[in-house]
Design an enzyme around this catalytic site. Sequence first.
Site, PDB file in Angstrom:
ATOM      1  N   HIS A  93      -8.956  -7.454  10.196  1.00  0.00           N
ATOM      2  CA  HIS A  93      -7.605  -7.441   9.609  1.00  0.00           C
ATOM      3  C   HIS A  93      -7.267  -8.803   8.980  1.00  0.00           C
ATOM      4  O   HIS A  93      -6.280  -9.426   9.350  1.00  0.00           O
ATOM      5  CB  HIS A  93      -6.558  -7.059  10.676  1.00  0.00           C
ATOM      6  CG  HIS A  93      -5.262  -6.552  10.073  1.00  0.00           C
ATOM      7  ND1 HIS A  93      -4.520  -5.550  10.633  1.00  0.00           N
ATOM      8  CD2 HIS A  93      -4.581  -6.921   8.957  1.00  0.00           C
ATOM      9  CE1 HIS A  93      -3.434  -5.321   9.905  1.00  0.00           C
ATOM     10  NE2 HIS A  93      -3.455  -6.146   8.867  1.00  0.00           N
ATOM     11  N   ARG A 115      -4.078   0.323   6.672  1.00  0.00           N
ATOM     12  CA  ARG A 115      -3.771   0.427   8.096  1.00  0.00           C
ATOM     13  C   ARG A 115      -4.822   1.285   8.793  1.00  0.00           C
ATOM     14  O   ARG A 115      -5.321   2.265   8.227  1.00  0.00           O
ATOM     15  CB  ARG A 115      -2.391   1.067   8.309  1.00  0.00           C
ATOM     16  CG  ARG A 115      -1.211   0.151   8.020  1.00  0.00           C
ATOM     17  CD  ARG A 115      -1.110  -0.967   9.037  1.00  0.00           C
ATOM     18  NE  ARG A 115       0.029  -1.841   8.828  1.00  0.00           N
ATOM     19  CZ  ARG A 115      -0.006  -2.997   8.159  1.00  0.00           C
ATOM     20  NH1 ARG A 115      -1.128  -3.414   7.625  1.00  0.00           N
ATOM     21  NH2 ARG A 115       1.082  -3.740   8.042  1.00  0.00           N
TER      22      ARG A 115
HETATM   23  P1  NDP Z   1       3.948  -0.508  -1.949  1.00  0.00           P
HETATM   24  O1  NDP Z   1       5.079   0.087  -1.204  1.00  0.00           O
HETATM   25  O2  NDP Z   1       4.228  -1.442  -3.069  1.00  0.00           O
HETATM   26  O3  NDP Z   1       3.019   0.670  -2.550  1.00  0.00           O
HETATM   27  C1  NDP Z   1       2.759   1.837  -1.853  1.00  0.00           C
HETATM   28  C2  NDP Z   1       2.071   2.835  -2.779  1.00  0.00           C
HETATM   29  O4  NDP Z   1       1.655   3.954  -2.018  1.00  0.00           O
HETATM   30  C3  NDP Z   1       2.985   3.364  -3.888  1.00  0.00           C
HETATM   31  O5  NDP Z   1       2.274   3.512  -5.086  1.00  0.00           O
HETATM   32  C4  NDP Z   1       3.405   4.737  -3.349  1.00  0.00           C
HETATM   33  O6  NDP Z   1       3.725   5.686  -4.341  1.00  0.00           O
HETATM   34  C5  NDP Z   1       2.142   5.147  -2.635  1.00  0.00           C
HETATM   35  N1  NDP Z   1       2.424   6.175  -1.630  1.00  0.00           N
HETATM   36  C6  NDP Z   1       3.228   6.099  -0.551  1.00  0.00           C
HETATM   37  N2  NDP Z   1       3.247   7.269   0.119  1.00  0.00           N
HETATM   38  C7  NDP Z   1       2.423   8.092  -0.558  1.00  0.00           C
HETATM   39  C8  NDP Z   1       2.035   9.452  -0.394  1.00  0.00           C
HETATM   40  N3  NDP Z   1       2.505  10.202   0.622  1.00  0.00           N
HETATM   41  N4  NDP Z   1       1.173   9.993  -1.281  1.00  0.00           N
HETATM   42  C9  NDP Z   1       0.716   9.274  -2.329  1.00  0.00           C
HETATM   43  N5  NDP Z   1       1.052   7.976  -2.558  1.00  0.00           N
HETATM   44  C10 NDP Z   1       1.895   7.411  -1.689  1.00  0.00           C
HETATM   45  O7  NDP Z   1       3.010  -1.200  -0.867  1.00  0.00           O
HETATM   46  P2  NDP Z   1       2.047  -2.481  -1.032  1.00  0.00           P
HETATM   47  O8  NDP Z   1       1.160  -2.220  -2.197  1.00  0.00           O
HETATM   48  O9  NDP Z   1       2.833  -3.726  -1.037  1.00  0.00           O
HETATM   49  O10 NDP Z   1       1.246  -2.453   0.350  1.00  0.00           O
HETATM   50  C11 NDP Z   1       0.463  -1.335   0.728  1.00  0.00           C
HETATM   51  C12 NDP Z   1       0.012  -1.476   2.184  1.00  0.00           C
HETATM   52  O11 NDP Z   1      -0.995  -2.473   2.312  1.00  0.00           O
HETATM   53  C13 NDP Z   1       1.073  -1.936   3.178  1.00  0.00           C
HETATM   54  O12 NDP Z   1       1.930  -0.894   3.556  1.00  0.00           O
HETATM   55  C14 NDP Z   1       0.255  -2.463   4.334  1.00  0.00           C
HETATM   56  O13 NDP Z   1       0.053  -1.439   5.285  1.00  0.00           O
HETATM   57  C15 NDP Z   1      -1.078  -2.826   3.697  1.00  0.00           C
HETATM   58  N6  NDP Z   1      -1.386  -4.263   3.825  1.00  0.00           N
HETATM   59  C16 NDP Z   1      -2.522  -4.637   4.526  1.00  0.00           C
HETATM   60  C17 NDP Z   1      -2.862  -5.970   4.643  1.00  0.00           C
HETATM   61  C18 NDP Z   1      -4.123  -6.397   5.318  1.00  0.00           C
HETATM   62  O14 NDP Z   1      -4.338  -7.593   5.526  1.00  0.00           O
HETATM   63  N7  NDP Z   1      -5.023  -5.499   5.667  1.00  0.00           N
HETATM   64  C19 NDP Z   1      -2.026  -7.024   4.056  1.00  0.00           C
HETATM   65  C20 NDP Z   1      -0.878  -6.532   3.341  1.00  0.00           C
HETATM   66  C21 NDP Z   1      -0.572  -5.182   3.241  1.00  0.00           C
HETATM   67  P3  NDP Z   1       5.000   5.492  -5.334  1.00  0.00           P
HETATM   68  O15 NDP Z   1       4.641   4.286  -6.190  1.00  0.00           O
HETATM   69  O16 NDP Z   1       5.062   6.727  -6.098  1.00  0.00           O
HETATM   70  O17 NDP Z   1       6.175   5.215  -4.454  1.00  0.00           O
HETATM   71  C1  OXD Z   2       0.775  -6.902   6.255  1.00  0.00           C
HETATM   72  C2  OXD Z   2      -0.445  -7.190   7.021  1.00  0.00           C
HETATM   73  O1  OXD Z   2       1.263  -5.757   6.284  1.00  0.00           O
HETATM   74  O2  OXD Z   2      -0.784  -8.385   7.176  1.00  0.00           O
HETATM   75  O3  OXD Z   2       1.293  -7.818   5.593  1.00  0.00           O
HETATM   76  O4  OXD Z   2      -1.132  -6.275   7.464  1.00  0.00           O
END
Ligand code: NDP
Ligand code: OXD
Length: 312
Positions: free
Chosen positions: A275, A227
């Site tokens: 994006h 993001r």
């Molecule tokens: P998940 O919820 O599966 O994973 C999030 C990870 O981040 C987990 O390992 C979590 O830790 C860790 N995390 C969260 N908060 C913290 C913190 N404060 N400190 C350290 N680690 C933290 O999310 P996804 O993998 O499915 O997706 C990640 C992001 O990718 C989405 O939220 C979205 O914003 C972005 N995205 C972007 C896209 C694009 O086209 N650019 C497309 C799709 C997604 P823990 O495992 O310990 O809970």
């Molecule tokens: C998502 C994205 O969060 O497209 O899926 O950014």
Amino acid sequence: MLLLHLSDVDEAGWASAFAEQLAPYPVVRRGDDFDPAAVRYVFVWKPTPDAFDDLVNLEAVLSLGAGVDALMQHLRLPDAPIVRFVDDDLSQRMSDYVVAHVTMHHRQFTRFRADQQARRWSQFYPPAAAETSVGIMGMGVLGQDAAQRLAPLGFTLRSWSRTPKQVEGVTSYAGAEALDDFLAGTDILVNLLPLTPETRGILNYATFAKLRRDRLEGGPVIVNAARGGHQKEADIVRALGDGTLGAASLDVFEIEPLPDSSPLWALENCYVTPHIAAISTVTSGVRYFSRVILDAEAGKPLVNVVDRQRGY
Ligand code: NDP
Ligand code: OXD
């Protein structure tokens, strides 16, 4: 009944694909004539302020996005569980982006491109993949998939998450207290965190200054596909300019579309994409959310429910 409330995407196309997949289960769009009290599921992307009004019998809010940061800010978000998008197709697309940019930076694309433009034959050998450390911030669905696809390429991998992870071949760092150690051994920093109050602005100058500096020519690299709220763009411009960072790949921005006035557009060592790292396609989205609805209707528990306390 399933209600679709999608902005900026082809809502009609999604609606007809859902209607076909779920028939005879009723599927409506917001412009249709329907009883709001009959809506059990609402499928949203960039919902307007009135999106949830009168939906008094919701079983679940279904999020087209994997990231729910914007949805969580909705002022009239109902108390129903939020199911986010988790799918192999989305993970594969994101990992494609991550692998492409990591390998591009590892192989010093910026340097050799400049050499070519200058017609300069300058032999330089990048470090071996094993000598190059990729640090993945966010070791959830997408972070783990990216790690699994980078591992066969031979990179040294480390991850940072809220809780410790046990993934073969990846050194896990967890919690705020481990962040500096994680950064100190990272040459290419890949951000796949969710945007929460804790992670907002984490890609800042102080973070960049803590990355390992003796491995990649030109300096360490960041790849942000999560993001725009994670990054401080003024700090990225400064760090790319003074060598604190060697290069950056950015798929997301503080303001999207990236304003014409942004200096990021013109920086040679900054790779801007609009994006597009990963998209939830109609085919994969309809398959996934139809299964969610049919399972829920059959009394099975919802999967991939957002923890509102954590914010992801
Ligand atoms: P998940 O919820 O599966 O994973 C999030 C990870 O981040 C987990 O390992 C979590 O830790 C860790 N995390 C969260 N908060 C913290 C913190 N404060 N400190 C350290 N680690 C933290 O999310 P996804 O993998 O499915 O997706 C990640 C992001 O990718 C989405 O939220 C979205 O914003 C972005 N995205 C972007 C896209 C694009 O086209 N650019 C497309 C799709 C997604 P823990 O495992 O310990 O809970
Ligand atoms: C998502 C994205 O969060 O497209 O899926 O950014």
